[in-house]
Design a protein around this motif. Structure first.
Motif, PDB file in Angstrom:
ATOM      1  N   LYS A  96       0.837  -1.195   0.000  1.00  0.00           N
ATOM      2  CA  LYS A  96       0.000   0.000   0.000  1.00  0.00           C
ATOM      3  C   LYS A  96       0.875   1.250   0.000  1.00  0.00           C
ATOM      4  CE  LYS A  96      -4.194  -1.758   2.243  1.00  0.00           C
ATOM      5  NZ  LYS A  96      -5.140  -1.539   3.358  1.00  0.00           N
ATOM      6  N   PRO A  97       0.484   2.255  -0.786  1.00  0.00           N
ATOM      7  CA  PRO A  97       1.265   3.498  -0.778  1.00  0.00           C
ATOM      8  C   PRO A  97       1.169   4.206   0.563  1.00  0.00           C
ATOM      9  CG  PRO A  97      -0.752   3.771  -2.044  1.00  0.00           C
ATOM     10  CD  PRO A  97      -0.660   2.308  -1.709  1.00  0.00           C
ATOM     11  N   GLU A  98       2.185   4.997   0.871  1.00  0.00           N
ATOM     12  CA  GLU A  98       2.172   5.792   2.095  1.00  0.00           C
ATOM     13  C   GLU A  98       1.060   6.834   2.003  1.00  0.00           C
ATOM     14  OE1 GLU A  98       4.124   5.337   4.895  1.00  0.00           O
ATOM     15  OE2 GLU A  98       4.557   3.470   3.823  1.00  0.00           O
ATOM     16  N   PRO A  99       0.383   7.126   3.106  1.00  0.00           N
ATOM     17  CA  PRO A  99      -0.785   8.026   3.069  1.00  0.00           C
ATOM     18  C   PRO A  99      -0.404   9.470   2.811  1.00  0.00           C
ATOM     19  CG  PRO A  99      -0.237   7.450   5.327  1.00  0.00           C
ATOM     20  CD  PRO A  99       0.628   6.602   4.458  1.00  0.00           C
ATOM     21  N   ILE A 100      -1.350  10.217   2.287  1.00  0.00           N
ATOM     22  CA  ILE A 100      -1.135  11.623   1.971  1.00  0.00           C
ATOM     23  C   ILE A 100      -0.796  12.423   3.214  1.00  0.00           C
ATOM     24  CG2 ILE A 100      -3.579  12.239   2.194  1.00  0.00           C
ATOM     25  CD1 ILE A 100      -0.993  13.662  -0.317  1.00  0.00           C
ATOM     26  N   GLU A 101      -1.304  12.002   4.386  1.00  0.00           N
ATOM     27  CA  GLU A 101      -0.993  12.714   5.630  1.00  0.00           C
ATOM     28  C   GLU A 101       0.508  12.689   5.899  1.00  0.00           C
ATOM     29  OE1 GLU A 101      -5.197  11.401   5.733  1.00  0.00           O
ATOM     30  OE2 GLU A 101      -3.285  10.345   5.357  1.00  0.00           O
ATOM     31  N   ARG A 102       1.131  11.545   5.623  1.00  0.00           N
ATOM     32  CA  ARG A 102       2.577  11.445   5.836  1.00  0.00           C
ATOM     33  C   ARG A 102       3.324  12.339   4.848  1.00  0.00           C
ATOM     34  NH1 ARG A 102       6.713   6.199   5.820  1.00  0.00           N
ATOM     35  NH2 ARG A 102       8.589   7.488   5.750  1.00  0.00           N
ATOM     36  N   ILE A 103       2.915  12.299   3.579  1.00  0.00           N
ATOM     37  CA  ILE A 103       3.588  13.085   2.554  1.00  0.00           C
ATOM     38  C   ILE A 103       3.515  14.574   2.899  1.00  0.00           C
ATOM     39  CG2 ILE A 103       3.719  13.602   0.102  1.00  0.00           C
ATOM     40  CD1 ILE A 103       4.217  10.612   0.925  1.00  0.00           C
ATOM     41  N   ARG A 104       2.320  15.019   3.315  1.00  0.00           N
ATOM     42  CA  ARG A 104       2.139  16.423   3.670  1.00  0.00           C
ATOM     43  C   ARG A 104       3.018  16.795   4.866  1.00  0.00           C
ATOM     44  NH1 ARG A 104      -2.900  16.237   4.853  1.00  0.00           N
ATOM     45  NH2 ARG A 104      -3.636  16.557   2.702  1.00  0.00           N
ATOM     46  N   ALA A 105       3.041  15.933   5.879  1.00  0.00           N
ATOM     47  CA  ALA A 105       3.839  16.207   7.076  1.00  0.00           C
ATOM     48  C   ALA A 105       5.325  16.267   6.743  1.00  0.00           C
ATOM     49  CB  ALA A 105       3.575  15.131   8.131  1.00  0.00           C
ATOM     50  N   GLU A 106       5.794  15.338   5.919  1.00  0.00           N
ATOM     51  CA  GLU A 106       7.213  15.337   5.549  1.00  0.00           C
ATOM     52  C   GLU A 106       7.578  16.614   4.796  1.00  0.00           C
ATOM     53  OE1 GLU A 106       8.261  10.570   5.208  1.00  0.00           O
ATOM     54  OE2 GLU A 106       7.551  11.645   3.431  1.00  0.00           O
ATOM     55  N   GLY A 107       6.660  17.097   3.967  1.00  0.00           N
ATOM     56  CA  GLY A 107       6.918  18.340   3.256  1.00  0.00           C
ATOM     57  C   GLY A 107       7.054  19.521   4.205  1.00  0.00           C
ATOM     58  N   GLU A 108       6.175  19.584   5.206  1.00  0.00           N
ATOM     59  CA  GLU A 108       6.243  20.671   6.187  1.00  0.00           C
ATOM     60  C   GLU A 108       7.534  20.595   6.990  1.00  0.00           C
ATOM     61  OE1 GLU A 108       2.675  19.994   8.345  1.00  0.00           O
ATOM     62  OE2 GLU A 108       1.357  20.803   6.775  1.00  0.00           O
ATOM     63  N   ILE A 109       7.928  19.375   7.372  1.00  0.00           N
ATOM     64  CA  ILE A 109       9.166  19.185   8.136  1.00  0.00           C
ATOM     65  C   ILE A 109      10.368  19.620   7.304  1.00  0.00           C
ATOM     66  CG2 ILE A 109      10.702  17.440   9.127  1.00  0.00           C
ATOM     67  CD1 ILE A 109       8.076  15.875   9.861  1.00  0.00           C
ATOM     68  N   ALA A 110      10.394  19.206   6.036  1.00  0.00           N
ATOM     69  CA  ALA A 110      11.522  19.528   5.161  1.00  0.00           C
ATOM     70  C   ALA A 110      11.701  21.029   4.988  1.00  0.00           C
ATOM     71  CB  ALA A 110      11.324  18.863   3.794  1.00  0.00           C
ATOM     72  N   ILE A 111      10.596  21.774   4.999  1.00  0.00           N
ATOM     73  CA  ILE A 111      10.655  23.217   4.810  1.00  0.00           C
ATOM     74  C   ILE A 111      10.999  23.941   6.106  1.00  0.00           C
ATOM     75  CG2 ILE A 111       9.299  25.267   4.228  1.00  0.00           C
ATOM     76  CD1 ILE A 111      10.028  23.565   1.819  1.00  0.00           C
ATOM     77  N   GLU A 112      10.459  23.455   7.236  1.00  0.00           N
ATOM     78  CA  GLU A 112      10.539  24.218   8.480  1.00  0.00           C
ATOM     79  C   GLU A 112      11.724  23.883   9.367  1.00  0.00           C
ATOM     80  OE1 GLU A 112       6.863  24.559  10.655  1.00  0.00           O
ATOM     81  OE2 GLU A 112       5.674  24.242   8.843  1.00  0.00           O
ATOM     82  N   ALA A 113      12.255  22.666   9.304  1.00  0.00           N
ATOM     83  CA  ALA A 113      13.376  22.300  10.181  1.00  0.00           C
ATOM     84  C   ALA A 113      14.587  23.184   9.883  1.00  0.00           C
ATOM     85  CB  ALA A 113      13.732  20.833  10.009  1.00  0.00           C
ATOM     86  N   ASP A 114      15.321  23.533  10.938  1.00  0.00           N
ATOM     87  CA  ASP A 114      16.512  24.370  10.759  1.00  0.00           C
ATOM     88  C   ASP A 114      17.631  23.615  10.057  1.00  0.00           C
ATOM     89  OD1 ASP A 114      15.790  26.893  12.296  1.00  0.00           O
ATOM     90  OD2 ASP A 114      15.363  25.333  13.781  1.00  0.00           O
ATOM     91  N   LEU A 115      17.665  22.303  10.239  1.00  0.00           N
ATOM     92  CA  LEU A 115      18.687  21.473   9.601  1.00  0.00           C
ATOM     93  C   LEU A 115      18.125  20.085   9.372  1.00  0.00           C
ATOM     94  CD1 LEU A 115      21.733  21.093   8.760  1.00  0.00           C
ATOM     95  CD2 LEU A 115      22.099  20.229  11.087  1.00  0.00           C
ATOM     96  N   LEU A 116      18.365  19.529   8.190  1.00  0.00           N
ATOM     97  CA  LEU A 116      18.018  18.151   7.889  1.00  0.00           C
ATOM     98  C   LEU A 116      19.311  17.352   7.756  1.00  0.00           C
ATOM     99  CD1 LEU A 116      15.388  18.937   5.104  1.00  0.00           C
ATOM    100  CD2 LEU A 116      14.862  18.174   7.432  1.00  0.00           C
ATOM    101  N   VAL A 117      19.349  16.177   8.363  1.00  0.00           N
ATOM    102  CA  VAL A 117      20.513  15.299   8.246  1.00  0.00           C
ATOM    103  C   VAL A 117      20.122  14.115   7.372  1.00  0.00           C
ATOM    104  CG1 VAL A 117      22.185  13.860   9.462  1.00  0.00           C
ATOM    105  CG2 VAL A 117      21.418  16.004  10.485  1.00  0.00           C
ATOM    106  N   ALA A 118      20.748  13.993   6.200  1.00  0.00           N
ATOM    107  CA  ALA A 118      20.479  12.907   5.259  1.00  0.00           C
ATOM    108  C   ALA A 118      21.621  11.910   5.288  1.00  0.00           C
ATOM    109  CB  ALA A 118      20.303  13.470   3.848  1.00  0.00           C
ATOM    110  N   SER A 119      21.312  10.655   4.970  1.00  0.00           N
ATOM    111  CA  SER A 119      22.331   9.611   5.012  1.00  0.00           C
ATOM    112  C   SER A 119      23.207   9.573   3.766  1.00  0.00           C
ATOM    113  CB  SER A 119      21.655   8.239   5.202  1.00  0.00           C
ATOM    114  OG  SER A 119      20.970   8.178   6.428  1.00  0.00           O
ATOM    115  N   THR A 120      22.661  10.016   2.630  1.00  0.00           N
ATOM    116  CA  THR A 120      23.390   9.955   1.364  1.00  0.00           C
ATOM    117  C   THR A 120      23.111  11.208   0.538  1.00  0.00           C
ATOM    118  OG1 THR A 120      21.578   8.879   0.169  1.00  0.00           O
ATOM    119  CG2 THR A 120      23.155   7.431   1.303  1.00  0.00           C
ATOM    120  N   ASP A 121      23.935  11.425  -0.480  1.00  0.00           N
ATOM    121  CA  ASP A 121      23.697  12.526  -1.410  1.00  0.00           C
ATOM    122  C   ASP A 121      22.363  12.343  -2.135  1.00  0.00           C
ATOM    123  OD1 ASP A 121      26.075  13.878  -0.839  1.00  0.00           O
ATOM    124  OD2 ASP A 121      27.204  12.712  -2.305  1.00  0.00           O
TER     125      ASP A 121
END
Length: 323
Positions: free
Chosen positions: A57-82
């Motif tokens: 099952k695809p991930e729900p739209i609520e998760r996608i929306r939340a991840e978008g807000e987090i990506a925009i608002e967090a002061d720093l994002l730590v990613a594992s890879t380029d």
């Protein structure tokens, strides 16, 4: 969290959240407490949806929306890879300048090579050659691919080979993936050669890695592939799907094999290559140990700290010299 902070009269300088659910909590706390906020996604819903396993099952739209807000608002994002940084930027609109790339590390004092015979005796499989899967049981992880590959790779020369599946069903699973996989193994006629062992204590994992001819990782997507790194640290070759996170820790033809897609024939081919050439498998394992030594916990911690420190310093200065 606010009640805990108030009751214990605590004073924090920074928030660090992991996964999108914690990210939503950290966003609220950051606004209330006025603290800088760092976030690590670990997995991204849009990336998972882009490479869905059959029947998943695809991930729900609520998760996608939340991840978008987090990506925009967090002061720093730590990613594992380029690649993960690019996904955050292109799929979620994150500012690349606010994304630090820090590869996770492993505990090299826990994960290290040992003689296969000793490891096999320790886990109760003396005199047998083993293939290994480690991870949550959900369609994303692609265990069905392994089962179908083993059915194709049936060979009298390898009657002593067993597949050990370590892990339990995902906590949010609506139906048991373990039961589904057991049913597939029975249909394929290989159930006698597959053991579903459930969860294993973290300190016991090195024995399983060291005992195996290969660790198999047919995931449809991974943000990094920590299991592959742990396996290589223990001298175990890795056969992994050629997706961004796994390709960052497995060197094709050097420490294992990267397989394009999930065709059982291609997976059977790579499995047989290792089983038919144990000397090559051992050489890959030795090279994997050298690769894994580049990812110690201490280095990962230092790099995360270096990325966060600029956010902490201004907050500390403001506390000493309030404006």
């Amino acid at each position: 969290a606010l009640a805990f902070i108030t009751t214990n009269q605590l004073d924090y300088q920074l928030l660090y959240s992991h996964y999108w659910l914690s990210g939503l909590v950290a966003r609220s706390l950051s606004r209330t407490l006025g603290l800088p906020w760092v976030h690590t996604a670990h997995t991204l819903g849009l990336v998972k949806n882009r490479q869905l396993a059959p029947g998943a099952k695809p991930e729900p739209i609520e998760r996608i929306r939340a991840e978008g807000e987090i990506a925009i608002e967090a002061d720093l994002l730590v990613a594992s890879t380029d690649d993960e940084r690019e996904d955050l930027a292109q799929l979620y609109g994150a500012d690349r300048d606010r994304v630090a790339v820090v590869a996770p590390g492993i505990d090299l004092a826990t994960f290290f090579p040992m003689p296969k015979g000793e490891a096999r005796r320790k886990i109760g499989y003396p005199g047998q050659r083993l293939l290994l899967f480690v991870g949550r049981l959900e369609r994303l992880k692609g265990v069905e691919t392994i089962l179908r590959a083993l059915a194709l790779a049936g060979d009298r020369r390898h009657q002593d080979v067993r597949l050990l599946v370590l892990g339990e069903d995902s906590s949010n699973a609506e139906q048991s993936e373990k039961d589904r996989l057991r049913g597939i193994a029975a249909e394929l006629g290989i159930a006698d050669g597959v053991d579903f062992l459930g969860s294993v204590a973290h300190h016991e994992l090195p024995y399983f890695y060291a005992a195996a001819e290969a660790c198999l990782m047919p995931s449809y997507s991974e943000s990094f592939g920590l299991v592959g790194l742990e396996a290589q640290a223990c001298g175990c070759a890795v056969i992994a799907c050629n997706v961004a996170g796994l390709a960052s820790v497995v060197r094709d033809g050097v420490t294992g094999y990267l397989v394009d897609g999930h065709g059982p024939a291609e997976w059977a081919d790579r499995i047989l290559r290792l089983l038919n050439d144990p000397e090559n498998a051992e050489q890959m394992g030795r090279r994997g140990v050298l690769l894994a030594q580049r990812f110690p916990w201490e280095l990962a911690a230092d790099r995360v700290w270096a990325a966060m420190e600029p956010l902490i310093a201004p907050a500390a200065q403001d506390a000493v010299h309030p404006t």
